[in-house]
Every structure is written in C-alpha cells, then in structure tokens.
Design a protein around this motif. Structure first.
Motif, PDB file in Angstrom:
ATOM      1  N   MET A  70      50.240  -8.004 -21.272  1.00 41.87           N
ATOM      2  CA  MET A  70      49.087  -8.809 -20.852  1.00 41.87           C
ATOM      3  C   MET A  70      47.878  -7.923 -20.592  1.00 41.87           C
ATOM      4  O   MET A  70      46.739  -8.268 -20.957  1.00 41.87           O
ATOM      5  CB  MET A  70      49.443  -9.600 -19.592  1.00 41.87           C
ATOM      6  CG  MET A  70      50.507 -10.670 -19.827  1.00 41.87           C
ATOM      7  SD  MET A  70      51.068 -11.443 -18.275  1.00 41.87           S
ATOM      8  CE  MET A  70      49.566 -12.302 -17.765  1.00 41.87           C
ATOM      9  N   LYS A  71      48.088  -6.768 -19.967  1.00 39.35           N
ATOM     10  CA  LYS A  71      46.983  -5.846 -19.695  1.00 39.35           C
ATOM     11  C   LYS A  71      46.397  -5.299 -20.992  1.00 39.35           C
ATOM     12  O   LYS A  71      45.163  -5.206 -21.150  1.00 39.35           O
ATOM     13  CB  LYS A  71      47.473  -4.693 -18.815  1.00 39.35           C
ATOM     14  CG  LYS A  71      47.789  -5.089 -17.388  1.00 39.35           C
ATOM     15  CD  LYS A  71      48.266  -3.876 -16.587  1.00 39.35           C
ATOM     16  CE  LYS A  71      48.536  -4.254 -15.132  1.00 39.35           C
ATOM     17  NZ  LYS A  71      49.006  -3.087 -14.333  1.00 39.35           N
ATOM     18  N   ALA A  72      47.280  -4.923 -21.922  1.00 36.54           N
ATOM     19  CA  ALA A  72      46.803  -4.374 -23.193  1.00 36.54           C
ATOM     20  C   ALA A  72      46.013  -5.421 -23.976  1.00 36.54           C
ATOM     21  O   ALA A  72      44.961  -5.111 -24.569  1.00 36.54           O
ATOM     22  CB  ALA A  72      47.998  -3.877 -24.021  1.00 36.54           C
ATOM     23  N   GLN A  73      46.478  -6.652 -23.979  1.00 38.47           N
ATOM     24  CA  GLN A  73      45.774  -7.723 -24.680  1.00 38.47           C
ATOM     25  C   GLN A  73      44.397  -7.981 -24.064  1.00 38.47           C
ATOM     26  O   GLN A  73      43.405  -8.183 -24.780  1.00 38.47           O
ATOM     27  CB  GLN A  73      46.612  -8.999 -24.653  1.00 38.47           C
ATOM     28  CG  GLN A  73      46.008 -10.137 -25.460  1.00 38.47           C
ATOM     29  CD  GLN A  73      46.901 -11.362 -25.467  1.00 38.47           C
ATOM     30  OE1 GLN A  73      47.953 -11.390 -24.828  1.00 38.47           O
ATOM     31  NE2 GLN A  73      46.478 -12.386 -26.202  1.00 38.47           N
ATOM     32  N   LEU A  74      44.336  -7.941 -22.726  1.00 39.03           N
ATOM     33  CA  LEU A  74      43.051  -8.141 -22.057  1.00 39.03           C
ATOM     34  C   LEU A  74      42.074  -7.025 -22.408  1.00 39.03           C
ATOM     35  O   LEU A  74      40.882  -7.278 -22.658  1.00 39.03           O
ATOM     36  CB  LEU A  74      43.255  -8.220 -20.545  1.00 39.03           C
ATOM     37  CG  LEU A  74      41.983  -8.332 -19.694  1.00 39.03           C
ATOM     38  CD1 LEU A  74      41.182  -9.572 -20.086  1.00 39.03           C
ATOM     39  CD2 LEU A  74      42.332  -8.367 -18.208  1.00 39.03           C
ATOM     40  N   ASP A  75      42.562  -5.796 -22.426  1.00 35.71           N
ATOM     41  CA  ASP A  75      41.681  -4.672 -22.772  1.00 35.71           C
ATOM     42  C   ASP A  75      41.137  -4.815 -24.188  1.00 35.71           C
ATOM     43  O   ASP A  75      39.965  -4.499 -24.459  1.00 35.71           O
ATOM     44  CB  ASP A  75      42.439  -3.347 -22.631  1.00 35.71           C
ATOM     45  CG  ASP A  75      42.728  -3.009 -21.175  1.00 35.71           C
ATOM     46  OD1 ASP A  75      42.032  -3.552 -20.308  1.00 35.71           O
ATOM     47  OD2 ASP A  75      43.665  -2.210 -20.923  1.00 35.71           O
ATOM     48  N   ASN A  76      41.979  -5.286 -25.118  1.00 35.15           N
ATOM     49  CA  ASN A  76      41.555  -5.437 -26.507  1.00 35.15           C
ATOM     50  C   ASN A  76      40.537  -6.576 -26.676  1.00 35.15           C
ATOM     51  O   ASN A  76      39.659  -6.508 -27.556  1.00 35.15           O
ATOM     52  CB  ASN A  76      42.752  -5.693 -27.409  1.00 35.15           C
ATOM     53  CG  ASN A  76      43.669  -4.485 -27.500  1.00 35.15           C
ATOM     54  OD1 ASN A  76      43.227  -3.347 -27.329  1.00 35.15           O
ATOM     55  ND2 ASN A  76      44.948  -4.713 -27.765  1.00 35.15           N
ATOM     56  N   GLU A  77      40.664  -7.614 -25.847  1.00 34.12           N
ATOM     57  CA  GLU A  77      39.830  -8.797 -26.016  1.00 34.12           C
ATOM     58  C   GLU A  77      38.697  -8.873 -24.996  1.00 34.12           C
ATOM     59  O   GLU A  77      37.898  -9.826 -25.014  1.00 34.12           O
ATOM     60  CB  GLU A  77      40.686 -10.060 -25.893  1.00 34.12           C
ATOM     61  CG  GLU A  77      41.778 -10.147 -26.947  1.00 34.12           C
ATOM     62  CD  GLU A  77      42.675 -11.355 -26.747  1.00 34.12           C
ATOM     63  OE1 GLU A  77      42.471 -12.086 -25.750  1.00 34.12           O
ATOM     64  OE2 GLU A  77      43.584 -11.567 -27.569  1.00 34.12           O
ATOM     65  N   ARG A  78      38.604  -7.882 -24.126  1.00 34.69           N
ATOM     66  CA  ARG A  78      37.640  -7.952 -23.024  1.00 34.69           C
ATOM     67  C   ARG A  78      36.201  -8.153 -23.533  1.00 34.69           C
ATOM     68  O   ARG A  78      35.415  -8.931 -22.964  1.00 34.69           O
ATOM     69  CB  ARG A  78      37.732  -6.672 -22.186  1.00 34.69           C
ATOM     70  CG  ARG A  78      36.877  -6.700 -20.925  1.00 34.69           C
ATOM     71  CD  ARG A  78      37.055  -5.402 -20.148  1.00 34.69           C
ATOM     72  NE  ARG A  78      38.417  -5.266 -19.623  1.00 34.69           N
ATOM     73  CZ  ARG A  78      38.811  -5.784 -18.457  1.00 34.69           C
ATOM     74  NH1 ARG A  78      37.949  -6.457 -17.698  1.00 34.69           N
ATOM     75  NH2 ARG A  78      40.054  -5.594 -18.056  1.00 34.69           N
ATOM     76  N   LEU A  81      35.400 -11.829 -24.324  1.00 39.83           N
ATOM     77  CA  LEU A  81      35.630 -12.854 -23.306  1.00 39.83           C
ATOM     78  C   LEU A  81      34.463 -12.946 -22.342  1.00 39.83           C
ATOM     79  O   LEU A  81      33.747 -11.963 -22.085  1.00 39.83           O
ATOM     80  CB  LEU A  81      36.913 -12.536 -22.528  1.00 39.83           C
ATOM     81  CG  LEU A  81      38.218 -12.473 -23.340  1.00 39.83           C
ATOM     82  CD1 LEU A  81      39.363 -12.042 -22.448  1.00 39.83           C
ATOM     83  CD2 LEU A  81      38.513 -13.829 -23.981  1.00 39.83           C
ATOM     84  N   THR A  82      34.320 -14.145 -21.770  1.00 43.98           N
ATOM     85  CA  THR A  82      33.309 -14.329 -20.740  1.00 43.98           C
ATOM     86  C   THR A  82      33.807 -13.739 -19.426  1.00 43.98           C
ATOM     87  O   THR A  82      34.996 -13.442 -19.266  1.00 43.98           O
ATOM     88  CB  THR A  82      32.999 -15.822 -20.551  1.00 43.98           C
ATOM     89  OG1 THR A  82      34.188 -16.479 -20.061  1.00 43.98           O
ATOM     90  CG2 THR A  82      32.553 -16.457 -21.852  1.00 43.98           C
ATOM     91  N   LYS A  83      32.899 -13.580 -18.500  1.00 43.92           N
ATOM     92  CA  LYS A  83      33.249 -13.031 -17.191  1.00 43.92           C
ATOM     93  C   LYS A  83      34.289 -13.908 -16.495  1.00 43.92           C
ATOM     94  O   LYS A  83      35.216 -13.403 -15.852  1.00 43.92           O
ATOM     95  CB  LYS A  83      31.985 -12.912 -16.344  1.00 43.92           C
ATOM     96  CG  LYS A  83      32.234 -12.283 -14.979  1.00 43.92           C
ATOM     97  CD  LYS A  83      30.927 -12.152 -14.217  1.00 43.92           C
ATOM     98  CE  LYS A  83      31.166 -11.525 -12.849  1.00 43.92           C
ATOM     99  NZ  LYS A  83      29.895 -11.378 -12.070  1.00 43.92           N
ATOM    100  N   GLU A  84      34.152 -15.248 -16.648  1.00 43.66           N
ATOM    101  CA  GLU A  84      35.084 -16.172 -16.000  1.00 43.66           C
ATOM    102  C   GLU A  84      36.492 -16.030 -16.590  1.00 43.66           C
ATOM    103  O   GLU A  84      37.500 -16.037 -15.866  1.00 43.66           O
ATOM    104  CB  GLU A  84      34.581 -17.612 -16.152  1.00 43.66           C
ATOM    105  CG  GLU A  84      33.342 -17.951 -15.356  1.00 43.66           C
ATOM    106  CD  GLU A  84      32.066 -17.390 -15.978  1.00 43.66           C
ATOM    107  OE1 GLU A  84      32.133 -16.907 -17.141  1.00 43.66           O
ATOM    108  OE2 GLU A  84      31.025 -17.404 -15.293  1.00 43.66           O
TER     109      GLU A  84
END
Length: 270
Positions: A70-78, A81-84
């Motif tokens: 989940m962390k790796a996916q968030l870093d890739n898509e950050r 993505l919007t702030k929210e």
C-alpha cells in the motif's frame, strides 16, 4: 542482579541458621529444561504449538507485506492524487498498521496467545515435577530444591545434587501407571519401581551392551550378504558377457555364410 543478591542473602541466612542449629543442610536441584526435553507428552504438545506459531508468524508477515505494498502504491501514484485522496490513503495505511500491531500483540505479546498456551503446556509438567520433587525430597531428606534454569544466580552445581533424572523417572512411572491394562504389566511396573537409580543405570548399560553386540552381528551379517551379492553380480555379469560373445560369434558365422551364398548366386547369374 537484584535476584542474585536476594538468593545469596537468603542462602547466607539459611547456612548461618544451619551452622547455629548444628544441623546439616541438604540441598538438591533440577534442570527444568532437561526434564521438559525428555517428557514425550511435552514434546508432542510443543511441536503442535510450534506449528501454530509458524502460522501466526506467516500471518504477521503477510500483513506487513500488504502494508508495504500500500505504501509503495501510494508513493507511485502520489503525483496523480489530490491532497484529500493522499490523506485518505495515509489514514487507511495507519489504520492497517495499527491492526497489524494489535494482531502481533494478540499473538506474541506478554499476555498473548503464545504465552498463554506456553504456560498451559508447561503447567501440567510443572505439577508433576513438584509432586516428584516432594516425594524425592522426603526420601532423601532434602531441605531445599532449586531449579537450575531459573534466574537464581546458580552458576555451578555438583552433579551429585542433581535429581533431574529421578524426577523424570517418577514422571515416567506415573505415566506408565495410567497405561497399565493387565496384571502382568502391573507386576512388571512394580518390579521396575522397586529398583534404585543405580540399578536402572546398570540395567541401561547392560541393555546398551546387548544392543551394541546385536548391531555388530547385524552389521557382520549385512557385510557378508553384501559380499555374496557382489560375487553373484560379478558372476552374472561374466555370464552375460560370455553369452553376448557367443551370440556375436554366431552372428558373424551366419553373416559369413550368407555372404558366401550371395557371392555364389552372383557368379551363377553371370
């Protein structure tokens, strides 16, 4: 360190009282780890618990892998993505981390399943040890018995005062009593229980000598059989080689005769 000081102070007081009372103070000890390693019921139950522990560890590792994913996916898509949405993802990750930590504590914490089941596993053996120690202490007039594996500061103890084997002997006898099904077995058990530790050791040595002689005879028989098999295999190979030579020689003669006939037929045709 504090525990050692307490034990040392306690023993000093006891020995001082003993000297004052002009009474010999007899002490024994047991090795609880040694006893547990030699009680079959404990070993079987311990193996089952170890299997559960392996499953729990796999579940903990799987939860950690999911969170890392989940962390790796968030870093890739950050960047997309919007702030929210980023905040929502981070809150979900934090929640999953808390859940994983709670699960780990539930399984392996001080009051977790592992410690509870470990205590439940050891408690029956401890009760048996306590009963056996009481009986042995009365028979040998021991004033105190220590557990060598406990945190009591015991860094040396003469083997003479080790009653672990006697405790094991008592536990095994109790287990044998529960398994008796015939008068003959009861009589054999009573005869065994009438023997001393020294007699048991002598019988064990004799049985070991008998077993070693039996192993030597079996090894000698196996070696003789191996030699016979080796000779048999060698003769079989020799026979097969001779047979192959005979077949080869016969085939050469047949081929030679066939060649001569073909030559004659060729001459007659001309």
């Amino acid at each position: 360190m504090k525990g050692r000081i307490i034990i040392f102070t306690f023993l000093t007081a006891i020995l001082g009282w003993s000297a004052t009372a002009q009474k010999s103070f007899r002490v024994g000890y047991v090795d609880m780890e040694y006893i547990l390693q030699n009680v079959p019921q404990y070993q079987q139950a311990s193996s089952q618990l170890d299997a559960k522990v392996q499953e729990w560890r796999k579940e903990v590792e799987e939860k950690k892998r999911q969170i890392d994913g989940m962390k790796a996916q968030l870093d890739n898509e950050r960047a997309l993505l919007t702030k929210e949405l980023i905040q929502e993802r981070e809150e979900e990750i934090n929640y999953q981390e808390e859940q994983a930590l709670d699960y780990q504590q539930k399984r392996f914490g001080p009051n977790g399943d592992y410690m509870i089941q470990k205590k439940q596993l050891i408690r029956p053996i401890q009760d048996q040890v306590f009963t056996a120690v009481q009986e042995i202490s009365e028979n040998r007039n021991l004033d105190m018995v220590f557990d060598r594996t406990a945190n009591n500061g015991m860094i040396y103890a003469d083997k003479e005062y080790d009653i672990s084997d006697q405790v094991l002997r008592s536990i095994n006898r109790a287990a044998n009593r529960r398994q008796i099904e015939s008068p003959e077995e009861r009589e054999a058990l009573e005869e065994e229980e009438g023997r001393t530790v020294e007699q048991d050791e002598k019988i064990a040595e004799e049985q070991q000598e008998v077993q070693e002689k039996r192993n030597e005879r079996e090894a000698l028989i196996a070696e003789r059989q191996r030699q016979r098999d080796s000779i048999k295999i060698a003769k079989q190979k020799e026979l097969e080689a001779r047979r192959a030579r005979i077949i080869e020689e016969r085939q050469r003669r047949i081929d030679s005769i066939r060649a001569i006939r073909q030559q004659k037929d060729s001459i007659n045709d001309n």
